[in-house]
Each structure stands twice: as C-alpha cells, then as structure tokens.
Enzyme design. Structure first.
Site, short mmCIF file in Angstrom:
data_model
loop_
_atom_site.label_atom_id
_atom_site.label_comp_id
_atom_site.label_asym_id
_atom_site.label_seq_id
_atom_site.Cartn_x
_atom_site.Cartn_y
_atom_site.Cartn_z
CD GLU A 1 42.40 36.29 33.35
OE1 GLU A 1 42.96 36.55 34.42
OE2 GLU A 1 41.58 37.06 32.81
CG HIS B 1 38.50 41.12 30.91
ND1 HIS B 1 39.85 40.89 30.95
CD2 HIS B 1 38.34 42.44 30.62
CE1 HIS B 1 40.50 42.02 30.72
NE2 HIS B 1 39.61 42.97 30.51
CG HIS C 1 42.54 43.96 32.79
ND1 HIS C 1 41.31 44.54 32.93
CD2 HIS C 1 42.44 42.73 33.38
CE1 HIS C 1 40.49 43.70 33.55
NE2 HIS C 1 41.15 42.61 33.84
ZN LIG Z 1 42.04 38.91 33.97
#
Ligand SMILES: [Zn+2]
Length: 218
Positions: A175, A48, A58
């Site tokens: 992300e 990540h 996750h």
């Molecule tokens: Zn995340």
C-alpha cells in the site's frame, strides 16, 4: 541500462497518514549543525504509513508477521494495470485484464496523480470493492499493490472485508505506492518491507525495473 523507477513515497514529518493512526515525526536527537559529533534521528510513525506492506497479522490473530514473508512474494515479475474507474476497482475491470494465478499486480488508479499532492487525507481514494478482492483471491494472485493508504475504502468501510479476503487467501499487500511516473505494463518488482518482529505492517521501499525490449532481428 534500464532505469529503475522508485515507486515509494518520501517519509517526512507531518505527512498524510490513515485517520487515527500515529502521525509521522522525524526529529534529530543529535545534530552536527548543533555541534554534536554525529547527526542521528528518531523516527516515529505508524506501521501503515507511507509506502508499506500488510501482514496477515494485521487482521488475523496469530497470523504471520512480515518478517516471515517469503521474499519472492514481492520480488520478481509484476504487472502495472491502469484502473479507469474513478471510484473503485471492480471484478469487471479486472476480468478485462486477464489476471492470472501467481501474478504480482499493482493497480495504477487516479490516486497516484491526485492523492499524494497533499498532506491531508483524501477520503474518496480509489480502492478495491469487496467483490474485486474475492475475485483476486479466487484467481490466487501472489501480491497486490495500491497507490494510496489502503486496499479498502474509507467511506465504504469495506477495509476489514477486503483485507481479510486478500490476506486470508495468502495474498501479500503493498500500500502507499506512487505510480504517477509509471506506464502500465510489465516490470520487475522489488518491494522489501523492513524486517520487524511480529509486524502487522512495516514501511517498505518499492522499485520497478522496466523489462528491456528484446532486439528485433534484422
Ligand atoms: Zn492495509
């Protein structure tokens, strides 16, 4: 020709990562500069780190890994929305942008120009409020992207709630985007996570292609 905009961050040794996650080390295992026949590196990092994606796995036992993600989730039309709020993303601000079902949405917050300048973790980055995550889940968007390391807050500690709300609604999460060079608006998105077996997360390369203006008729 429209120019492609790279919205991924450059991976490098010692770069910022989520507190407690493995650090990034990219080392040469053989090197032409040392007389070896080829240059080869070893990549060591958490799943990540940098620009990456999250899979349902996750936060859900037995959930899907990224290798099962339909490519259409993060390849296709997308909208970059400028977030004004300096602390978090709220349902009120999302409502003003008329978020629609099936959209791919990238949030450009002040993180993009503020957080990537340093290798130190920035604790007060802009994130989704839990209510905003519920709003996006109810609107049934397809994918969301944020310009720092988590959709949930570090100090607020709402990461579990935000991730579970989004992933549980079938929304794919990008992300670690860098949107500093991107103006809000509509684009073609190409974001492809590495195909790692039973992956909770994986590094991704993310690109935006501006949609060319249709020529005005004379
Ligand atoms: Zn995340």
């Amino acid at each position: 020709m429209t120019q492609l905009i790279d919205i991924s961050v450059v991976l490098h040794t010692g770069m910022v990562h989520w507190p407690g996650d493995p650090s990034v080390a990219i080392t040469r295992t053989s090197d032409r500069a040392r007389g070896d026949s080829a240059t080869v590196s070893k990549l060591s990092m958490g799943s990540h780190t940098g620009t990456h994606m999250d899979a349902p796995l996750h936060f859900f036992r037995g959930g899907k890994g990224l290798e099962e993600m339909p490519l259409e989730a993060t390849v296709g039309p997308a909208r970059v929305i400028a977030i004004r709020h300096l602390r978090w993303i709220t349902p009120d601000e999302l409502r003003s942008h008329h978020v629609r079902r099936g959209e791919r949405i990238l949030f450009k917050t002040r993180n993009s120009t503020r957080c990537w300048k340093t290798n130190r973790f920035v604790e007060d980055f802009v994130y989704l409020s839990t209510e905003a995550a519920r709003f996006l889940a109810a609107r049934r968007v397809r994918a969301v992207g944020i310009d720092y390391l988590s959709v949930g807050g570090y100090r607020e500690r709402n990461g579990v709630a935000v991730h579970r709300t989004l992933l549980g609604a079938g929304i794919w999460i990008m992300e670690g985007l860098d949107l500093s060079r991107v103006r809000p608006g509509r684009y073609e998105l190409i974001c492809l996570p590495l195909r790692v077996r039973t992956s909770d997360g994986a590094p991704a390369r993310a690109i935006l292609r501006p949609i060319p203006h249709v020529g005005r008729q004379q």
